[in-house]
Write a protein that holds these residues in place. Structure first.
Motif, PDB file in Angstrom:
ATOM      1  N   ASP A   1      71.357 -25.365  50.304  1.00 57.92           N
ATOM      2  CA  ASP A   1      70.611 -24.270  50.934  1.00 57.92           C
ATOM      3  C   ASP A   1      71.535 -23.465  51.845  1.00 57.92           C
ATOM      4  O   ASP A   1      72.321 -24.046  52.602  1.00 57.92           O
ATOM      5  CB  ASP A   1      69.473 -24.828  51.804  1.00 57.92           C
TER       6      ASP A   1
ATOM      7  N   ASP B   1      70.518 -21.442  54.332  1.00 57.95           N
ATOM      8  CA  ASP B   1      69.997 -21.317  55.702  1.00 57.95           C
ATOM      9  C   ASP B   1      70.319 -22.588  56.479  1.00 57.95           C
ATOM     10  O   ASP B   1      69.452 -23.259  57.033  1.00 57.95           O
ATOM     11  CB  ASP B   1      68.483 -21.053  55.696  1.00 57.95           C
TER      12      ASP B   1
ATOM     13  N   GLN C   1      69.446 -27.583  58.682  1.00 63.37           N
ATOM     14  CA  GLN C   1      68.749 -26.319  58.479  1.00 63.37           C
ATOM     15  C   GLN C   1      68.674 -25.589  59.825  1.00 63.37           C
ATOM     16  O   GLN C   1      68.253 -26.183  60.819  1.00 63.37           O
ATOM     17  CB  GLN C   1      67.313 -26.602  58.001  1.00 63.37           C
TER      18      GLN C   1
ATOM     19  N   LYS D   1      64.715 -20.542  61.462  1.00 58.57           N
ATOM     20  CA  LYS D   1      64.559 -19.190  60.927  1.00 58.57           C
ATOM     21  C   LYS D   1      63.141 -18.688  61.114  1.00 58.57           C
ATOM     22  O   LYS D   1      62.203 -19.472  61.167  1.00 58.57           O
ATOM     23  CB  LYS D   1      64.985 -19.139  59.447  1.00 58.57           C
TER      24      LYS D   1
HETATM   25 MN   LIG Z   1      66.252 -23.892  53.502  1.00 61.55          MN
END
Ligand SMILES: [Mn+2]
Ligand SMILES: CC(=O)N[C@H]1[C@@H](OP(=O)(O)OP(=O)(O)OC[C@H]2O[C@@H](n3ccc(=O)[nH]c3=O)[C@H](O)[C@@H]2O)O[C@H](CO)[C@H](O)[C@@H]1O
Length: 285
Positions: free
Chosen positions: A142, A144, A273, A276
């Motif tokens: 991922d 992010d 992570q 966000k």
């Molecule tokens: Mn993610």
């Protein structure tokens, strides 16, 4: 050379360090990096890494790449394959020796779910069309996210999954597997080993190819039946790992979440992570 032989080695009594099918679960303190690097360095391996930055997710690239350069497979040949619809917004990052980056222009969808699940098809295609004889291992990660500490060859294996931070230690009934029998990702309530995160998939090229292809086909069957699994490709990944067990399992050190408080068994956060704003970053709710 004097060999130090260790016949009895219980380094982490506080956590499980093997699965029930005897695959290692990788935690800080369970491996000797010098020994592991001794194995892989002489094999002269290349590690491919796929990163998807579609739509506004390009903004995560800078931190992702900068931190990967500091911590991810340092000392190995690494080839980033970066899928984006905004090649002009890819940040300039100085890559270390033996490391390279290829940008692959890819259309973005107006549904975030689609951007996430389409990774399976794109990984399948990449391996089939571009990676044969070009890489030995591949990771899909991922974007992010950020690396905060060492992630090296201890993570390599034939088929590698990572334990999702939010479900580590919870009981199987609480796992957010797909529970509708109409979906190909369906897992009955009495089944399941772990809840794996969709953010980290790895392994040898042929093994990841089979995984990606199978999940892509299952996603297509679901689409034809007008059903989308609750967590898209992550649901299909969990189904796949149930019947094709990972040969190595990465502890939540390799898939943490910045929002989550760190319990005492987390000696190190390697990859996490970032926080966000979903409403702002995603093309749809
Ligand atoms: Mn993610
Ligand atoms: C920690 C973890 O295991 N996260 C998984 C989870 O939610 P997440 O909330 O982590 O999903 P997400 O929004 O990060 O999407 C997954 C990835 O797809 C890419 N992307 C997504 C949307 C978009 O518009 N543009 C774009 O580039 C990007 O690389 C992103 O990192 O469930 C998803 C499927 O529902 C994926 O399986 C994620 O890997």
């Amino acid at each position: 050379m004097k060999a130090k032989v260790c016949v009895y080695f219980v380094s982490r009594p506080d956590v499980a360090t093997t699965t029930q099918w005897l695959a290692p679960i990788v935690w800080e303190g369970t491996f000797d990096l010098t020994v592991i690097d001794g194995i892989y360095k002489q094999q002269n391996i290349t590690v491919a890494i796929t990163v998807f930055a579609l739509g506004k997710y390009v903004r995560f690239l800078k931190d992702f790449l900068d931190s990967a350069e500091q911590h991810f497979m340092v000392g190995y040949r690494v080839h980033y394959y970066l899928f984006t619809d905004r090649p002009d917004e890819v940040p300039v990052v100085t890559l270390g020796e033996g490391r390279q980056l290829t940008v692959i222009k890819t259309a973005s969808s107006n549904r975030w779910q689609e951007n996430s699940l389409r990774r399976m098809e794109l990984i399948e295609k990449l391996i089939e069309e571009k990676l044969r004889n070009k890489a030995d291992y591949i990771f899909s990660l991922d974007v992010d996210s950020k690396f905060y500490a060492h992630w090296g060859a201890e993570s390599l294996g034939d088929l590698v999954g990572a334990l999702h931070a939010w479900f580590f230690g919870t009981s199987r009934e609480q796992f957010t597997y797909e529970r509708r029998p109409e979906s190909q990702a369906f897992i009955p309530i009495e089944e399941g080993d772990y809840y794996y995160g969709g953010a980290v998939i790895g392994g040898r090229l042929d093994k990841v190819f089979k995984l990606a292809k199978t999940c892509r086909m299952q996603l297509e069957v679901d689409r034809a039946n007008q059903i989308e699994a609750v967590w898209q490709e992550e649901s299909h990944l969990n189904k796949y790992f149930l019947y094709n067990k990972p040969t190595k399992v990465l502890s939540p050190e390799y898939l943490w979440d910045d929002k989550k408080e760190k319990p005492s068994f987390m000696k190190v956060v390697r990859f996490s992570q970032v926080v966000k704003n979903y409403a702002e970053i995603r093309p749809n709710p």
